[in-house]
Design a protein around this motif. Structure first.
Motif, PDB file in Angstrom:
ATOM      1  N   SER A 173      54.587  61.399  63.467  1.00 43.66           N
ATOM      2  CA  SER A 173      55.291  62.414  64.245  1.00 43.66           C
ATOM      3  C   SER A 173      54.263  63.390  64.813  1.00 43.66           C
ATOM      4  O   SER A 173      54.036  64.472  64.278  1.00 43.66           O
ATOM      5  CB  SER A 173      56.304  63.141  63.358  1.00 43.66           C
ATOM      6  N   VAL A 174      53.659  62.989  65.921  1.00 44.44           N
ATOM      7  CA  VAL A 174      52.506  63.716  66.449  1.00 44.44           C
ATOM      8  C   VAL A 174      52.846  65.105  66.972  1.00 44.44           C
ATOM      9  O   VAL A 174      52.203  66.080  66.559  1.00 44.44           O
ATOM     10  CB  VAL A 174      51.783  62.865  67.519  1.00 44.44           C
ATOM     11  N   PRO A 175      53.836  65.299  67.852  1.00 42.64           N
ATOM     12  CA  PRO A 175      54.054  66.657  68.368  1.00 42.64           C
ATOM     13  C   PRO A 175      54.407  67.664  67.260  1.00 42.64           C
ATOM     14  O   PRO A 175      53.858  68.757  67.207  1.00 42.64           O
ATOM     15  CB  PRO A 175      55.214  66.506  69.355  1.00 42.64           C
ATOM     16  N   ALA A 176      55.308  67.286  66.385  1.00 42.35           N
ATOM     17  CA  ALA A 176      55.703  68.195  65.299  1.00 42.35           C
ATOM     18  C   ALA A 176      54.547  68.420  64.332  1.00 42.35           C
ATOM     19  O   ALA A 176      54.343  69.543  63.842  1.00 42.35           O
ATOM     20  CB  ALA A 176      56.909  67.628  64.556  1.00 42.35           C
ATOM     21  N   GLY A 177      53.779  67.394  64.055  1.00 41.20           N
ATOM     22  CA  GLY A 177      52.639  67.521  63.155  1.00 41.20           C
ATOM     23  C   GLY A 177      51.561  68.429  63.705  1.00 41.20           C
ATOM     24  O   GLY A 177      51.034  69.288  63.000  1.00 41.20           O
ATOM     25  N   VAL A 178      51.250  68.269  64.981  1.00 43.20           N
ATOM     26  CA  VAL A 178      50.236  69.110  65.611  1.00 43.20           C
ATOM     27  C   VAL A 178      50.710  70.570  65.628  1.00 43.20           C
ATOM     28  O   VAL A 178      49.938  71.492  65.338  1.00 43.20           O
ATOM     29  CB  VAL A 178      49.909  68.613  67.037  1.00 43.20           C
ATOM     30  N   ALA A 179      51.973  70.791  65.956  1.00 42.04           N
ATOM     31  CA  ALA A 179      52.508  72.157  65.987  1.00 42.04           C
ATOM     32  C   ALA A 179      52.452  72.796  64.604  1.00 42.04           C
ATOM     33  O   ALA A 179      52.081  73.970  64.472  1.00 42.04           O
ATOM     34  CB  ALA A 179      53.942  72.142  66.512  1.00 42.04           C
ATOM     35  N   ALA A 180      52.806  72.043  63.568  1.00 44.91           N
ATOM     36  CA  ALA A 180      52.791  72.591  62.210  1.00 44.91           C
ATOM     37  C   ALA A 180      51.367  72.889  61.746  1.00 44.91           C
ATOM     38  O   ALA A 180      51.113  73.933  61.137  1.00 44.91           O
ATOM     39  CB  ALA A 180      53.480  71.629  61.247  1.00 44.91           C
ATOM     40  N   VAL A 181      50.445  71.996  62.020  1.00 45.84           N
ATOM     41  CA  VAL A 181      49.052  72.234  61.630  1.00 45.84           C
ATOM     42  C   VAL A 181      48.499  73.438  62.383  1.00 45.84           C
ATOM     43  O   VAL A 181      47.870  74.327  61.787  1.00 45.84           O
ATOM     44  CB  VAL A 181      48.180  70.982  61.875  1.00 45.84           C
ATOM     45  N   ALA A 182      48.721  73.502  63.688  1.00 44.66           N
ATOM     46  CA  ALA A 182      48.203  74.619  64.490  1.00 44.66           C
ATOM     47  C   ALA A 182      48.816  75.940  64.039  1.00 44.66           C
ATOM     48  O   ALA A 182      48.104  76.949  63.881  1.00 44.66           O
ATOM     49  CB  ALA A 182      48.484  74.381  65.969  1.00 44.66           C
ATOM     50  N   GLY A 183      50.124  75.965  63.810  1.00 43.57           N
ATOM     51  CA  GLY A 183      50.773  77.183  63.347  1.00 43.57           C
ATOM     52  C   GLY A 183      50.287  77.599  61.970  1.00 43.57           C
ATOM     53  O   GLY A 183      50.072  78.788  61.705  1.00 43.57           O
ATOM     54  N   GLY A 184      50.108  76.626  61.086  1.00 43.12           N
ATOM     55  CA  GLY A 184      49.620  76.929  59.743  1.00 43.12           C
ATOM     56  C   GLY A 184      48.215  77.480  59.751  1.00 43.12           C
ATOM     57  O   GLY A 184      47.913  78.472  59.074  1.00 43.12           O
ATOM     58  N   VAL A 185      47.343  76.875  60.530  1.00 41.27           N
ATOM     59  CA  VAL A 185      45.960  77.350  60.618  1.00 41.27           C
ATOM     60  C   VAL A 185      45.924  78.751  61.242  1.00 41.27           C
ATOM     61  O   VAL A 185      45.178  79.634  60.787  1.00 41.27           O
ATOM     62  CB  VAL A 185      45.084  76.349  61.409  1.00 41.27           C
ATOM     63  N   ALA A 186      46.746  78.982  62.257  1.00 45.13           N
ATOM     64  CA  ALA A 186      46.804  80.309  62.885  1.00 45.13           C
ATOM     65  C   ALA A 186      47.309  81.356  61.892  1.00 45.13           C
ATOM     66  O   ALA A 186      46.780  82.477  61.840  1.00 45.13           O
ATOM     67  CB  ALA A 186      47.696  80.264  64.121  1.00 45.13           C
ATOM     68  N   ALA A 187      48.307  81.009  61.087  1.00 40.92           N
ATOM     69  CA  ALA A 187      48.835  81.948  60.092  1.00 40.92           C
ATOM     70  C   ALA A 187      47.775  82.297  59.058  1.00 40.92           C
ATOM     71  O   ALA A 187      47.620  83.468  58.682  1.00 40.92           O
ATOM     72  CB  ALA A 187      50.069  81.357  59.420  1.00 40.92           C
ATOM     73  N   VAL A 188      47.040  81.300  58.601  1.00 39.92           N
ATOM     74  CA  VAL A 188      45.966  81.562  57.630  1.00 39.92           C
ATOM     75  C   VAL A 188      44.893  82.444  58.265  1.00 39.92           C
ATOM     76  O   VAL A 188      44.401  83.396  57.637  1.00 39.92           O
ATOM     77  CB  VAL A 188      45.367  80.236  57.100  1.00 39.92           C
ATOM     78  N   ALA A 189      44.536  82.163  59.491  1.00 38.65           N
ATOM     79  CA  ALA A 189      43.498  82.954  60.171  1.00 38.65           C
ATOM     80  C   ALA A 189      43.928  84.410  60.307  1.00 38.65           C
ATOM     81  O   ALA A 189      43.141  85.323  60.032  1.00 38.65           O
ATOM     82  CB  ALA A 189      43.190  82.349  61.538  1.00 38.65           C
TER      83      ALA A 189
END
Length: 180
Positions: free
Chosen positions: A75-91
């Motif tokens: 599930s590429v679009p949802a996976g990329v969005a979740a990873v990007a959002g998660g990394v942004a939240a941690v940052a």
């Protein structure tokens, strides 16, 4: 003499996993995730200024991990969005306490609003859950807006952290019950 049909029935395809087998393998992960969410919720409420950063960073790590799982599942679009959002939240949680407060202040009403939109789009019984979530979102948004207008941004950030902690703790309940 063995023909092709006999050979296929003897070797056959791999046995299908039953629901019980899947549940037996999944419950430790669900229980652990539920415990992590409860710990994050408690830390967010008890630790004051650090709580917002711990909550946002912890939820970011969990979102990135979920996104990685979605990517592995295809599930590429949802996976990329979740990873990007998660990394942004941690940052954001690592870099600035003030930015963390603003992210929670904006995210507390926006995330449930997105969830209610998804539930409405599914229709059926999910529509009722979406309506309840929408009402909750409007009430919490009004609470946050009122706090921001009357008491200022610092207090509104505290309220947003409290509400996000409560929602995180509530999200743990179905995971812990399902782990049974």
């Amino acid at each position: 003499m063995v023909n092709a049909t006999t050979a296929r029935t003897k070797t056959g395809p791999a046995p299908l996993r039953t629901e019980r087998d899947v549940a037996r393998r999944a419950w430790p992960l669900r229980a652990a995730l539920g415990v992590v969410l409860v710990v994050l919720a408690v830390l967010a409420v008890v630790t004051g200024d650090l709580g917002a950063r711990l909550l946002l960073g912890g939820l970011g790590v969990l979102a990135a991990a979920r996104g990685a799982g979605l990517l592995r599942a295809g599930s590429v679009p949802a996976g990329v969005a979740a990873v990007a959002g998660g990394v942004a939240a941690v940052a954001v949680a690592v870099v600035s306490a003030a930015a963390t407060g603003w992210v929670l202040l904006a995210g507390v009403p926006l995330v449930p609003l997105a969830g209610s939109a998804v539930a409405f789009a599914r229709g059926g019984a999910d529509r009722r859950g979406g309506a309840a979530l929408l009402v909750w979102t409007v009430l919490v948004g009004a609470l946050l807006d009122g706090t921001l207008a009357v008491l200022g941004a610092a207090r509104a950030d505290d309220v947003a952290t409290l509400v996000a902690g409560l929602a995180t703790g509530l999200a743990a309940a179905p995971l812990l019950v399902a782990a049974d």
